[in-house]
Enzyme design. Sequence first.
Site: not given
Length: 383
Positions: A61, A64, A121
């Site tokens: 993640s 991101k 997230s």
Amino acid sequence: MKKLASIVVSIVLALVPMNMAFANENGTPMNISSKSAILMDVGSGQILYEKNAHDKLPPASVTKVMTMLLCVEALDSGKIKLEDKVQISDTAASMGGSQIFLEPGETQDVNSLLKGIAVASANDACVAMAEYVAGSVEGFVDNMNAKAKELGMKDTHFANTNGLPVDNHYTSAYDIALMSRELLKHESITKYLTTWMDQVVVGKKQVTVGLANTNKMVKHYQGTTGVKTGFTQEAKYCLSASAKRGDTHLVSATLGAETSPERFKDASNLLNFGFANYESVKLCSKDDNIATLTLDKAEDNKVNLVAKENLTVLIKKGGNKDFTRRIKVSENPNIPIKKGTVLGQVEVYQGKKMVGKVDLVNTKDINKASYLQMLQRVIDSML
């Protein structure tokens, strides 16, 4: 840019000696257990520590960071607004993993979706924003890779917006630091990255979903400014973590830690090392008036040039040093000129080595002088 004329100005500062060597050249100052790691100065981009920093690894993640960067650029440019309503597609709602449980057909504002990405997230929010900003996930991913190329991220290829496991999706600790540094330049993202607890209302039944920041350093590390955690079975525990104390702003990136506590420990140790041994000195701030450009054929023949962003120099703690500032301005640029055009540059040198630079831009549109204005200037010069 047209040919630049340069002005060299010597500036003597009560500063500590510059030491641009990697920290591990003098012996590793800490035991970093993550597979790959880096410590970078946000202001100058100087690397203070690295371990396998260019290894191409799955970022989970931490992907991101780039997703948020493209979103905040769209906000800052006026392409989108925080209050814009985004309709949630079947694709966005179908994302697994971390999510805020968006439903197909509902609408959410950009503010809530960005909050979901930065704090919780949320994979579903990433896809929703990608579709809204670029028209499709595929188009947004193309933009991610284009931005990576622009930033000099040579170890990176993105295949999705959220870091869920997929082939041909990788980056490096060095590249994560680069895109994190770029994201942190946008002050509007700070409130999202540093939010510890919040909530959003989602679904057609308007269910309240609590959000808790996955980056525990927001609560437990002094001066934290961001940025993003990540985990998959393949990537293990990943983290980009930044903090600021005084004018010193540092970012650490770690990939492939075996446990979550290890990634936070590694990041804390890296940042602690940086703050203990280095400091940033701000040589000019964004929008500081640096130079005046004379344009005889412009409506306003005296044009102020300001720093496009902060200019800082990272220095090792200890004694004094002299710096030389060289100001370069454009000669005879073509008029008209739009506001924010790069018309010069400030370079800072230590000896013969350039240690920092910042572009100079105009603060308003520059238009051509009228015939009457030019005639009046000729008369004035004769008198």
